[in-house]
Design an enzyme around this catalytic site. Structure first.
Site, PDB file in Angstrom:
ATOM      1  N   LYS A  22      -2.392  11.532   1.218  1.00  0.00           N
ATOM      2  CA  LYS A  22      -3.053  11.180  -0.057  1.00  0.00           C
ATOM      3  C   LYS A  22      -4.168  10.172   0.176  1.00  0.00           C
ATOM      4  CE  LYS A  22      -1.112   7.829  -2.761  1.00  0.00           C
ATOM      5  NZ  LYS A  22      -2.014   6.712  -3.104  1.00  0.00           N
ATOM      6  N   ASN A  23      -3.886   9.153   0.976  1.00  0.00           N
ATOM      7  CA  ASN A  23      -4.868   8.074   1.114  1.00  0.00           C
ATOM      8  C   ASN A  23      -6.024   8.434   2.058  1.00  0.00           C
ATOM      9  OD1 ASN A  23      -3.506   6.629  -0.747  1.00  0.00           O
ATOM     10  ND2 ASN A  23      -2.461   5.271   0.697  1.00  0.00           N
ATOM     11  N   CYS A 115      -2.077  -4.007 -11.177  1.00  0.00           N
ATOM     12  CA  CYS A 115      -1.143  -2.915 -11.424  1.00  0.00           C
ATOM     13  C   CYS A 115       0.244  -3.396 -11.073  1.00  0.00           C
ATOM     14  CB  CYS A 115      -1.543  -1.677 -10.627  1.00  0.00           C
ATOM     15  SG  CYS A 115      -1.344  -1.902  -8.874  1.00  0.00           S
ATOM     16  N   ARG A 120      -5.321  -6.425  -8.027  1.00  0.00           N
ATOM     17  CA  ARG A 120      -6.066  -5.541  -7.113  1.00  0.00           C
ATOM     18  C   ARG A 120      -7.561  -5.845  -7.276  1.00  0.00           C
ATOM     19  NH1 ARG A 120      -2.747  -0.750  -6.100  1.00  0.00           N
ATOM     20  NH2 ARG A 120      -4.266  -0.244  -4.495  1.00  0.00           N
ATOM     21  N   LEU A 124     -14.476  -7.783  -2.594  1.00  0.00           N
ATOM     22  CA  LEU A 124     -15.014  -7.440  -1.270  1.00  0.00           C
ATOM     23  C   LEU A 124     -15.884  -6.175  -1.340  1.00  0.00           C
ATOM     24  CD1 LEU A 124     -11.786  -8.125   0.835  1.00  0.00           C
ATOM     25  CD2 LEU A 124     -13.830  -9.565   0.707  1.00  0.00           C
ATOM     26  N   ASP A 308       3.062   0.321   2.423  1.00  0.00           N
ATOM     27  CA  ASP A 308       3.514   1.458   1.614  1.00  0.00           C
ATOM     28  C   ASP A 308       4.912   1.937   2.014  1.00  0.00           C
ATOM     29  OD1 ASP A 308       1.117   1.304   0.283  1.00  0.00           O
ATOM     30  OD2 ASP A 308       0.155   2.916   1.399  1.00  0.00           O
ATOM     31  N   ARG A 400       2.362  11.093  -7.981  1.00  0.00           N
ATOM     32  CA  ARG A 400       1.057  10.656  -7.491  1.00  0.00           C
ATOM     33  C   ARG A 400       0.988  10.719  -5.957  1.00  0.00           C
ATOM     34  NH1 ARG A 400       0.578   5.129  -8.266  1.00  0.00           N
ATOM     35  NH2 ARG A 400      -1.192   5.575  -6.973  1.00  0.00           N
TER      36      ARG A 400
END
Ligand code: EPU
Length: 421
Positions: A22-23, A115, A120, A124, A308, A400
């Site tokens: 996903k990422n 979140c 978050r 930067l 994660d 997700r």
């Protein structure tokens, strides 16, 4: 509300196949904005976040299809303003910022708030894009970036918690078609960033130092279409690898990105979980574990133990003998899952950003509520280990990031059923 009923305590074992990351998918899909030619991606995971990104690209003017796990994207003409209601539903929409401003000379996005895993910030991202020549206008509604022309620059991209993964992705995309050379110092080294670099290179970008914390990008005039296969999802693979010893099951995790999992494998070794790697298949011999040892580890940037997987490791720690210390160096408040684990009887205290988990505990079935994607996986793992029937609600969060999670769990013997409440 989407819920699952899990009858725990059953032995699990068998094989699962890991899909695309996903990422890796989200920033790469966003980067397809950088060309008006066709992009073809393989191993695209069918996840809610991916569908959402595809629908955002479509509304920006793209021709988008997803057939099986292959996506084609052609961004013939592109609007600088995406659909705010869709963008607000996904923090990873921030990946659109660099590609949009590079392609359109302008980008408008709502400001992402905090979140369930804590604040978050995007300071930067904005600092780096300013260095490349963007004018940044912030208002209550969002952030507007404008740049007649992007120019290469030296960017130091670290905050108090270190580097930024999606921030690095934004810099790479903007620098790829900026005038001159960009140096990104303290670039994130995550495999998903490397995958984006490979994709961009396939489009004609000139990127050096790939995989290192200093990336050099020589800007080119334009990028062409490309075909790319996404890397496998190391977090999905890791979740199953941590579940196997928890349930004392033997598992073959196929298409595992083993070279991206060194920190995870080190943790398994220290806990006392036998495993072997055969090509890209990771065999976890949970059935051969008699005693799981407590673990002391902190989640940190790659190649460290991934944040994660921190929640999933907390679930496993409830079955380890003694006191485990699981620290979190990326998101200090990413411990929402502890509430659910405690309600199942787990002995956990939180001291600063370190969870101290005393085990082993015979977990009791409970009514659980998912607050975020990775916390959801942790609670399902705990429910699978507990004896009796647990109900886990708000499982839409897991759609997700975990492709066919329930189907995969059922295929290895889990009693898990989704229902609507
Ligand atoms: N940070 C700042 N300023 C910024 C950006 C980040 O201070 O402008 C801080 C964050 O607050 C955090 C740290 O830097 O403390 C790292 O955040 P990062 O920017 O790397 O996170 P991200 O790029 O928004 C990606 C993944 C996350 C994963 C993190 C860390 C995607 C789409 N998301 O987020 O994945 O946890 O990197 O590895 O790639 C998930 O999949 O569940 C997930 C949350």
């Amino acid at each position: 509300m989407q819920c699952v009923r899990i009858v725990g305590g059953r032995p699990l074992g068998g094989s699962v196949e890991i899909g695309g990351s996903k990422n890796a998918a989200l920033p790469i899909l966003a980067a397809s904005i950088l060309t008006d030619e066709r992009v073809l991606l393989h191993s695209v995971p069918r996840l809610d976040d991916v569908h959402l990104m595809l629908s955002i690209l479509k509304k920006l003017g793209g021709d988008v299809t997803l057939e099986g796990n292959s996506a084609t994207v052609r961004m013939g003409c592109v609007s600088a303003v995406p659909d705010f209601s869709a963008v607000c539903r996904m923090r990873a929409s921030i990946c659109l910022l660099g590609p949009l401003v590079a392609r359109c000379g302008e980008a408008v996005l709502p400001l992402p708030g905090g979140c369930a895993i804590g604040p978050r910030p995007i300071d930067l991202h904005l600092k780096g894009l300013q260095k490349l020549g963007c004018e940044v206008i912030q208002s209550k509604e969002g952030v507007r970036l404008r740049a007649k022309r992007l120019n290469g620059a030296r960017i130091f991209l670290a905050g108090k918690n270190g580097g930024t993964v999606t921030g690095t992705a934004n810099m790479l995309c903007a620098a790829a078609i900026a005038r001159g050379t960009t140096e990104i110092h303290f670039a994130a080294c995550e495999p998903e960033v490397v995958d984006l670099c490979k994709f961009l290179t396939g489009m004609g970008a000139k990127i050096y130092g790939i995989g290192s914390p200093i990336l050099t990008v020589d800007g080119v005039d334009s990028l062409r279409g490309a075909e790319h296969r996404l890397i496998a999802d190391r977090i999905q693979a890791g979740t199953f690898a941590l579940l196997a010893p928890m349930l004392r099951g033997d598992m073959a995790i196929k298409r595992a990105p083993i070279s991206h999992c060194a920190a995870l494998l080190d943790v398994l070794e220290r806990i006392g979980v036998p495993f072997s790697a055969d090509g890209d298949c990771l065999h976890i011999f949970g059935g051969k574990c008699d005693r799981l040892a407590a673990i002391d580890v902190s989640a940190m940037a790659y190649p460290g133990f991934p944040t994660d997987l921190q929640a999933a490791l907390c679930a496993l720690a409830t079955q380890c003998c003694g006191e485990s210390a699981i620290g979190e160096r990326i998101y200090e408040n990413r411990f929402g899952h502890l509430v659910g684990l405690r309600s199942m009887g787990a002995g956990i205290t939180l001291a600063g950003s370190t969870a101290r988990v005393v085990g082993p505990t015979k977990l009791a079935a409970a009514e659980l509520s998912v607050a975020d994607l990775r916390g959801g996986a942790c609670l399902c793992m705990a429910a699978l280990a507990a004896s009796g029937e647990s109900i886990v609600d708000s499982v839409h969060h897991m759609d997700r990031g975990y492709e066919q999670f329930e189907e995969k769990l059922r295929s290895i013997g889990a009693d898990i059923m989704r229902f609507e409440r």
